[in-house]
Design a protein around this motif. Sequence first.
Motif, short mmCIF file in Angstrom:
data_model
loop_
_atom_site.label_atom_id
_atom_site.label_comp_id
_atom_site.label_asym_id
_atom_site.label_seq_id
_atom_site.Cartn_x
_atom_site.Cartn_y
_atom_site.Cartn_z
N ARG A 34 0.84 -1.38 0.58
CA ARG A 34 0.13 -0.58 0.12
C ARG A 34 0.75 1.31 -0.06
O ARG A 34 0.37 2.72 -0.68
CB ARG A 34 -1.02 0.02 0.55
N ARG A 35 1.39 1.12 1.12
CA ARG A 35 2.43 2.62 0.95
C ARG A 35 3.66 3.09 -0.34
O ARG A 35 3.29 4.02 -0.68
CB ARG A 35 4.23 2.18 1.72
N TYR A 36 3.72 1.87 -1.85
CA TYR A 36 4.22 2.18 -3.02
C TYR A 36 3.19 2.22 -3.45
O TYR A 36 2.86 3.88 -4.85
CB TYR A 36 4.94 1.13 -3.81
N GLY A 37 1.80 2.13 -3.28
CA GLY A 37 0.48 3.32 -4.50
C GLY A 37 0.51 4.04 -3.80
O GLY A 37 -0.11 4.78 -4.47
N LEU A 38 -0.14 4.27 -3.04
CA LEU A 38 0.39 6.00 -2.07
C LEU A 38 1.33 6.66 -2.46
O LEU A 38 0.73 8.13 -3.03
CB LEU A 38 -0.12 5.46 -0.73
N ALA A 39 2.52 6.15 -2.95
CA ALA A 39 3.75 7.83 -2.51
C ALA A 39 3.20 7.47 -4.06
O ALA A 39 3.16 8.41 -4.66
CB ALA A 39 5.08 6.28 -2.89
N SER A 40 2.98 6.89 -5.06
CA SER A 40 2.50 6.77 -6.74
C SER A 40 1.97 7.35 -7.09
O SER A 40 1.81 9.07 -7.28
CB SER A 40 2.22 5.03 -6.91
N ALA A 98 11.35 -8.76 -1.30
CA ALA A 98 11.86 -8.66 -2.41
C ALA A 98 10.87 -7.74 -3.70
O ALA A 98 11.80 -7.19 -4.36
CB ALA A 98 11.39 -10.22 -3.99
N ALA A 99 9.68 -7.45 -3.63
CA ALA A 99 9.15 -6.31 -4.05
C ALA A 99 9.36 -5.34 -3.22
O ALA A 99 9.82 -4.21 -4.56
CB ALA A 99 7.70 -6.92 -4.28
N ALA A 100 9.59 -5.36 -2.08
CA ALA A 100 9.81 -3.49 -2.15
C ALA A 100 10.83 -3.90 -1.27
O ALA A 100 11.89 -2.75 -1.57
CB ALA A 100 9.90 -4.09 0.03
N ARG A 101 11.76 -4.31 -1.96
CA ARG A 101 13.30 -4.07 -1.96
C ARG A 101 14.24 -3.89 -3.67
O ARG A 101 14.85 -2.96 -4.14
CB ARG A 101 14.19 -5.36 -1.71
N SER A 102 12.75 -3.60 -4.58
CA SER A 102 12.67 -3.43 -6.41
C SER A 102 12.48 -1.91 -6.16
O SER A 102 12.70 -1.55 -7.25
CB SER A 102 11.83 -4.20 -6.72
N GLY A 103 12.29 -1.32 -5.23
CA GLY A 103 12.36 0.54 -5.68
C GLY A 103 12.44 1.38 -3.95
O GLY A 103 11.60 0.37 -3.22
N SER A 104 12.84 2.19 -4.44
CA SER A 104 12.24 3.25 -3.29
C SER A 104 10.80 3.84 -3.51
O SER A 104 9.96 4.29 -4.18
CB SER A 104 13.20 4.09 -3.32
N LEU A 105 10.30 4.15 -2.42
CA LEU A 105 9.03 4.77 -1.90
C LEU A 105 9.43 6.28 -3.01
O LEU A 105 8.27 6.50 -3.53
CB LEU A 105 8.62 5.67 -0.63
N ALA A 106 10.99 7.28 -2.60
CA ALA A 106 10.90 8.19 -3.67
C ALA A 106 10.95 7.86 -5.22
O ALA A 106 10.25 8.80 -5.71
CB ALA A 106 12.10 8.98 -3.36
N GLY A 107 11.40 7.10 -5.07
CA GLY A 107 11.31 6.25 -6.49
C GLY A 107 9.70 6.90 -7.44
O GLY A 107 9.27 6.53 -8.76
N ALA A 108 9.21 6.09 -6.19
CA ALA A 108 7.85 5.45 -6.61
C ALA A 108 6.97 6.50 -7.14
O ALA A 108 5.89 7.16 -7.81
CB ALA A 108 6.79 4.92 -5.72
N TYR A 109 7.68 8.07 -6.25
CA TYR A 109 7.11 9.16 -6.32
C TYR A 109 6.87 10.33 -7.59
O TYR A 109 6.13 10.13 -7.89
CB TYR A 109 7.21 9.60 -4.26
N THR A 111 7.98 8.95 -10.22
CA THR A 111 8.09 8.42 -11.86
C THR A 111 6.91 9.34 -12.14
O THR A 111 6.27 8.96 -13.38
CB THR A 111 8.31 7.10 -11.44
N THR A 112 5.87 9.57 -10.36
CA THR A 112 4.26 9.47 -11.53
C THR A 112 4.27 11.14 -11.37
O THR A 112 3.64 11.09 -12.53
CB THR A 112 3.49 8.52 -10.65
N PHE A 113 5.13 11.55 -10.35
CA PHE A 113 5.11 13.22 -10.71
C PHE A 113 5.55 13.01 -12.24
O PHE A 113 4.85 14.21 -13.12
CB PHE A 113 5.79 13.61 -9.29
N ALA A 114 6.60 12.71 -12.47
CA ALA A 114 6.92 13.19 -13.59
C ALA A 114 6.04 12.45 -14.94
O ALA A 114 6.10 12.78 -16.16
CB ALA A 114 8.99 12.34 -14.40
N LEU A 115 5.55 11.45 -14.95
CA LEU A 115 4.42 10.67 -15.94
C LEU A 115 3.31 11.90 -15.93
O LEU A 115 3.07 12.35 -16.84
CB LEU A 115 3.79 9.65 -15.60
#
Length: 200
Positions: A34-40, A98-109, A111-115
Amino acid sequence: MIIAAKGMLIGLSIAAPVGPIGLLCMKRALNQGRRYGLASGLGAATADGLYGLAAAFGFDAATAWLLAAQDAVSAVGGLFLCYLGWRTFRSGADDGGAAARSGSLAGAYWTTFALTIANPATILSFLGIFAGLNVVDASAFRLLTLVGGIFAGSAFWWLGLSLTVGALRRTLKPAAMRQINRLSGLLLAGFGLYALLRLL
C-alpha cells in the motif's frame, strides 16, 4: 469550506478516471504494498496541484512553455510508459520482501509525478475548470484554498485506491500475480504507444 469542497471535487474528478497513472498505482499497490501505491498516487496529486496552481494564478510563461513543449514532453512520457510496460510484463510474482526491495518510495513518487507532468494538456482541463468557476477576481487566499482542495481530493482518491487494492494483495496466488503483471505491462505499453502515435 465551500471553495475547499469544490477543489476536492475537482481533484477527485481529475484523478478518478482510470489511465496509465491509476494502472501504475494499482500495480505497485499489488506488487509492493500500500505504501508504494500511495506514494505513486501522491506524486500524481502533487503534479495535479501544480497544474491547478498555474491555472489559478495565471502563470502565463509557464503555461505557454508547457504547451509549446507538449510534443517533446509527450514523447518522453510515452517512451517511459513503454519502458515501464516492458519491465512490468517481464516481472514475475515477487514475494513481499523482494518486491519491497525493487524500488524506493521516493522513486515511486517521482516517477508518477514526472509522468503526470509529462501530459501538459492537463493544464487545459484546469484552465477550463477555473474559467467555468469564474474565480478570476478571487483573492489569493481563496485561490490557494481551491488548489489545496484539488490536491486533497486527488490524494484522497489515491489513498482509497491504494488501501483497497493493497487489501487484495494477500489473497492473490503467484500465478494470478503473474497474469496481472503481464496484463498491466501490456496496458502500460499500450498507453505509451498511443501517446507516441498521437504525435504522428
